[in-house]
Scaffold this motif. Sequence first.
Motif, PDB file in Angstrom:
ATOM      1  N   ILE A 115      14.889 -78.190  72.549  1.00 22.77           N
ATOM      2  CA  ILE A 115      14.983 -76.216  72.527  1.00 22.77           C
ATOM      3  C   ILE A 115      15.903 -76.051  72.041  1.00 22.77           C
ATOM      4  O   ILE A 115      15.702 -75.331  71.572  1.00 22.77           O
ATOM      5  CB  ILE A 115      15.207 -76.741  73.970  1.00 22.77           C
ATOM      6  CG1 ILE A 115      13.780 -76.809  75.263  1.00 22.77           C
ATOM      7  CG2 ILE A 115      14.941 -75.256  74.700  1.00 22.77           C
ATOM      8  CD1 ILE A 115      13.949 -78.076  76.673  1.00 22.77           C
ATOM      9  N   TYR A 135      21.137 -71.660  75.458  1.00 28.83           N
ATOM     10  CA  TYR A 135      20.643 -72.391  77.180  1.00 28.83           C
ATOM     11  C   TYR A 135      21.170 -72.730  77.937  1.00 28.83           C
ATOM     12  O   TYR A 135      21.963 -73.534  77.320  1.00 28.83           O
ATOM     13  CB  TYR A 135      20.180 -73.424  76.146  1.00 28.83           C
ATOM     14  CG  TYR A 135      19.238 -74.864  76.213  1.00 28.83           C
ATOM     15  CD1 TYR A 135      17.587 -74.301  76.899  1.00 28.83           C
ATOM     16  CD2 TYR A 135      19.701 -75.825  76.582  1.00 28.83           C
ATOM     17  CE1 TYR A 135      17.570 -75.341  78.268  1.00 28.83           C
ATOM     18  CE2 TYR A 135      18.852 -76.984  76.593  1.00 28.83           C
ATOM     19  CZ  TYR A 135      17.851 -76.716  77.729  1.00 28.83           C
ATOM     20  OH  TYR A 135      16.879 -77.590  78.209  1.00 28.83           O
ATOM     21  N   GLU A 159      16.161 -76.535  82.122  1.00 28.71           N
ATOM     22  CA  GLU A 159      15.465 -77.039  81.697  1.00 28.71           C
ATOM     23  C   GLU A 159      14.832 -77.133  83.293  1.00 28.71           C
ATOM     24  O   GLU A 159      15.881 -78.032  83.072  1.00 28.71           O
ATOM     25  CB  GLU A 159      14.972 -77.893  80.939  1.00 28.71           C
ATOM     26  CG  GLU A 159      13.034 -76.814  80.879  1.00 28.71           C
ATOM     27  CD  GLU A 159      13.057 -78.508  81.776  1.00 28.71           C
ATOM     28  OE1 GLU A 159      11.141 -78.674  82.045  1.00 28.71           O
ATOM     29  OE2 GLU A 159      13.535 -80.076  81.712  1.00 28.71           O
ATOM     30  N   VAL A 188      12.493 -72.665  80.795  1.00 33.93           N
ATOM     31  CA  VAL A 188      13.636 -73.098  80.393  1.00 33.93           C
ATOM     32  C   VAL A 188      14.084 -71.785  81.203  1.00 33.93           C
ATOM     33  O   VAL A 188      13.617 -70.373  80.796  1.00 33.93           O
ATOM     34  CB  VAL A 188      13.134 -72.689  79.248  1.00 33.93           C
ATOM     35  CG1 VAL A 188      14.382 -72.998  77.773  1.00 33.93           C
ATOM     36  CG2 VAL A 188      12.361 -74.499  78.124  1.00 33.93           C
ATOM     37  N   ILE A 194       6.491 -77.293  77.988  1.00 34.65           N
ATOM     38  CA  ILE A 194       7.229 -76.224  78.403  1.00 34.65           C
ATOM     39  C   ILE A 194       6.129 -74.940  78.735  1.00 34.65           C
ATOM     40  O   ILE A 194       5.003 -75.344  78.206  1.00 34.65           O
ATOM     41  CB  ILE A 194       8.085 -75.399  76.807  1.00 34.65           C
ATOM     42  CG1 ILE A 194       9.023 -76.699  77.177  1.00 34.65           C
ATOM     43  CG2 ILE A 194       8.797 -74.669  77.558  1.00 34.65           C
ATOM     44  CD1 ILE A 194       9.755 -76.345  77.993  1.00 34.65           C
ATOM     45  N   VAL A 226       9.035 -69.217  79.652  1.00 37.36           N
ATOM     46  CA  VAL A 226      10.927 -69.262  79.784  1.00 37.36           C
ATOM     47  C   VAL A 226      11.047 -68.142  80.760  1.00 37.36           C
ATOM     48  O   VAL A 226      10.561 -66.726  79.755  1.00 37.36           O
ATOM     49  CB  VAL A 226      11.723 -68.803  77.891  1.00 37.36           C
ATOM     50  CG1 VAL A 226      12.172 -68.078  77.389  1.00 37.36           C
ATOM     51  CG2 VAL A 226      11.061 -70.065  77.228  1.00 37.36           C
TER      52      VAL A 226
END
Length: 100
Positions: A9, A29, A32, A37, A70, A73
């Motif tokens: 990521i 970031y 997750e 995410v 994933i 987000v």
Amino acid sequence: MSEELDRQIEAVLDKIRPFMQREGGDIVYIGEKDGTVYVEMTGACSGCMYADADISAGVEIILIEEVPGIVRVLNSTNVPQDVMDQYRARKERAAASKNQ
């Protein structure tokens, strides 16, 4: 959350980051969980009315394409407590290793 997934990521976000930084912003970031995410938009991107669109129309599409597992987000509002705890622990470890 695995360290390998975190690395994947972060590597993708590192590709995206220069485009945001050119506009005075950045992306952090957070973590997750279950294919979601969590990121935080900072600088000029923080509070920007286009931040959610940038995430869904750009960051999310790229992460889904490049990182298996994933599925979405989200901006950093309502981050699950366990994800936030892991983020803080990562930051503390990084700070401690810098000070050694």
